[in-house]
Design an enzyme around this catalytic site. Structure first.
Site, PDB file in Angstrom:
ATOM      1  CB  ALA A  15      -9.309  -9.269   1.965  1.00 29.23           C
ATOM      2  NE  ARG A  17      -6.021  -1.652  -4.534  1.00 22.76           N
ATOM      3  CZ  ARG A  17      -6.756  -0.640  -3.558  1.00 22.76           C
ATOM      4  NH1 ARG A  17      -6.699  -0.546  -2.530  1.00 22.76           N
ATOM      5  NH2 ARG A  17      -7.289   0.041  -4.696  1.00 22.76           N
ATOM      6  CG  ASN A  91      -2.543 -10.030   3.203  1.00 25.50           C
ATOM      7  OD1 ASN A  91      -2.129 -10.343   2.355  1.00 25.50           O
ATOM      8  ND2 ASN A  91      -3.383  -8.232   2.449  1.00 25.50           N
ATOM      9  CE1 TYR A 157       6.185  -4.484   2.739  1.00 28.39           C
ATOM     10  CE2 TYR A 157       8.544  -5.461   2.120  1.00 28.39           C
ATOM     11  CZ  TYR A 157       7.164  -5.659   1.948  1.00 28.39           C
ATOM     12  OH  TYR A 157       6.136  -6.386   1.793  1.00 28.39           O
ATOM     13  CE  LYS A 161       4.591  -6.942   5.651  1.00 27.37           C
ATOM     14  NZ  LYS A 161       3.546  -7.135   5.354  1.00 27.37           N
ATOM     15  CB  ILE A 190       3.209 -11.972  -5.594  1.00 32.11           C
ATOM     16  CG1 ILE A 190       3.512 -12.907  -4.457  1.00 32.11           C
ATOM     17  CG2 ILE A 190       1.555 -12.105  -5.405  1.00 32.11           C
ATOM     18  CD1 ILE A 190       4.114 -14.442  -4.976  1.00 32.11           C
TER      19      ILE A 190
END
Length: 259
Positions: A15, A17, A91, A157, A161, A190
């Protein structure tokens, strides 16, 4: 109208960034008591300052989610400060680039340790308190990359995921008797510090490939996580929500031209 989550205890990993900071901001704005978690103490302090200046309630704890003992301490900190844990937003994640021919064992280990093992460790650490809550919610930040799409240089990656989604499906069954739900949000592109480092040409090109013609914001992901945390989402578990402006929909660039 959704039931208010004001006063609930929320833990957000990664959290300091980017998307995690956006998730924490959405929950703080909704009146939750937020524990922001990360490895960078200065960045965490900046996040807490931003949330509190906006009228939210937030505090920080330094934790490396690759370490199960540190995750346990993270959960104990939430209990000490908030009296419990109602929501875990798992996250924390990294996305270094390495093509297969260049990828070293350490590169693979680092990504899997943070993105996949870190998710599992965070859930394990918070599970007793989430169970005690009676309305525990877990929201995992996955990605469209891996579960749906691919991108050169991100095979490790993508594997991490996709692995998160395999994890939540069985975890959802194991956690259902505890009245704990677990779901995943799959962000598209994003706008965060990480993407900005790729340059404006990359950002512009990506925006052109999205039907909504824009990249998402961290708050877009935070709003999806907030929905999964509500009472009204209590009958949803083991599911995935893609938040990408329609990025995965076109079958070709020609389809976008036809818009």
């Amino acid at each position: 109208m959704f039931t208010s989550i004001a006063g609930r205890s929320v833990v957000v990993t990664g959290a300091s960034r980017g998307i995690g900071r956006g998730i924490a901001g959405v929950f703080a704005a909704a009146g939750a008591r937020v524990l922001v978690v990360g490895r960078d103490e200065d960045a965490l302090a900046s996040t807490v300052a931003e949330l509190t200046q906006a009228g939210g309630e937030a505090s920080a704890v330094v934790c490396d989610v690759r370490d199960r003992e540190q995750c346990d301490e993270m959960a104990r900190t939430a209990l000490a400060r908030h009296g419990g844990i109602d929501v875990l937003c798992a996250n924390a994640g990294i996305f270094p680039s390495a093509r297969l021919e260049d990828m070293k064992p350490a590169d693979l280990d680092e990504v899997l340790a943070t993105n996949l093992k870190g998710t599992v460790f965070s859930v394990q650490a918070c599970l007793p308190a989430l169970t005690e809550s009676g309305r525990g919610r877990i929201v995992v930040t996955s990605s469209i990359t891996g579960p749906i799409t691919g991108y050169p240089g991100w095979s490790h990656y993508g594997a991490s995921k996709a692995g998160q989604l395999g994890f939540i499906r069985t975890a959802a069954m194991e956690l259902a008797p505890r009245a704990v739900t677990i779901n995943a949000v799959l962000p598209g592109n994003i706008v965060t510090e990480g993407l900005e480092d790729l340059g404006q040409d990359y950002l512009d090109q990506m925006a052109r490939s999205i039907p909504q013609r824009r990249l998402g914001t961290p708050a877009d992901i935070g709003n999806a996580a907030l929905f999964f945390a509500t009472e009204e989402a209590g009958y949803i578990t083991g599911q995935c929500l893609v938040v990408d402006g329609g990025q995965v929909l076109p079958e070709s660039l020609m389809a976008l031209d036809e818009m």
